[in-house]
Motif scaffolding. Sequence first.
Motif, short mmCIF file in Angstrom:
data_model
loop_
_atom_site.label_atom_id
_atom_site.label_comp_id
_atom_site.label_asym_id
_atom_site.label_seq_id
_atom_site.Cartn_x
_atom_site.Cartn_y
_atom_site.Cartn_z
N LYS A 6 1.00 2.96 -4.22
CA LYS A 6 1.84 4.11 -3.88
C LYS A 6 1.00 5.10 -3.09
O LYS A 6 -0.16 5.34 -3.40
N GLU A 30 14.31 8.41 -14.52
CA GLU A 30 14.16 8.40 -13.07
C GLU A 30 15.38 7.74 -12.46
O GLU A 30 15.94 6.80 -13.04
N LYS A 41 13.05 12.74 -11.00
CA LYS A 41 12.64 12.58 -12.40
C LYS A 41 13.18 13.73 -13.23
O LYS A 41 13.19 14.87 -12.79
N ILE A 86 3.30 16.94 -10.94
CA ILE A 86 2.29 15.87 -11.04
C ILE A 86 1.96 15.52 -12.49
O ILE A 86 1.56 14.39 -12.78
N LYS A 100 -5.21 11.01 -5.84
CA LYS A 100 -3.95 11.67 -5.49
C LYS A 100 -3.39 11.22 -4.13
O LYS A 100 -2.20 11.34 -3.88
N GLY A 127 7.93 16.18 -3.57
CA GLY A 127 7.78 15.16 -4.59
C GLY A 127 8.85 14.10 -4.61
O GLY A 127 8.84 13.22 -5.48
N TYR A 134 3.57 12.27 -13.53
CA TYR A 134 3.27 11.00 -12.87
C TYR A 134 2.52 10.13 -13.87
O TYR A 134 1.64 10.61 -14.58
N ASN A 135 2.83 8.86 -13.91
CA ASN A 135 2.14 7.96 -14.84
C ASN A 135 0.64 7.95 -14.60
O ASN A 135 -0.14 7.88 -15.55
N SER A 136 0.23 8.03 -13.34
CA SER A 136 -1.21 8.05 -13.05
C SER A 136 -1.88 9.26 -13.68
O SER A 136 -3.03 9.19 -14.12
N GLN A 137 -1.18 10.38 -13.73
CA GLN A 137 -1.73 11.58 -14.36
C GLN A 137 -1.67 11.48 -15.89
O GLN A 137 -2.60 11.90 -16.58
N SER A 161 2.79 11.67 -2.36
CA SER A 161 4.16 12.18 -2.33
C SER A 161 4.33 13.25 -1.26
O SER A 161 3.38 13.96 -0.92
N SER A 210 -6.46 5.84 -9.21
CA SER A 210 -5.48 6.90 -9.46
C SER A 210 -5.76 8.15 -8.63
O SER A 210 -5.50 9.26 -9.05
#
Length: 156
Positions: free
Chosen positions: A52, A116, A7, A140, A34, A59, A143-146, A55, A32
């Motif tokens: 997912k 990406e 990324k 982190i 970790k 990462g 990350y979209n989740s974050q 990581s 979400s």
Amino acid sequence: MIEIERKFLVKSEAFKTEASASYTIKQGFLNSHKERTVRVRLKKNSGFITIKGKSTSNGLSRFEWEKEISKQEAENLLTLCEDGIIDKIRYEVVFGKHIFEVDVFSGVNEGLCIAEVELNSENEFFEKPHWLGIEVTGDIRYYNSQLSKDPFKSWK
């Protein structure tokens, strides 16, 4: 089922003239944590559910499983997601032998633009377009989740 990607922040909008496709994405997270995330995504007229794993320490790699679902199913599942739905426009740019996916975020993540590139191995060489900025692989915060929990506009 192992996703390997790097990324980068994007330092200019030059990628837009090089894009072969663009479309909107709306996504939310049913989980979400970790250790694992469960994502619901609307992309074009299709839905997807993606799981997912955690990581690796650098990462670069993690388990990913994705299944296409109907648009209606995705819309219904989005109503069950945690707070923080993500909206973005994705641009696909072929550069060298790779496809860069450039996400331009809107809403509470407006101002953030991330590229990406998926690789076949962690050491695979790829050409970098001139509009790529600093690498944020493994950070982190990106990350979209974050981003769904701690949006870009709230960063200091």
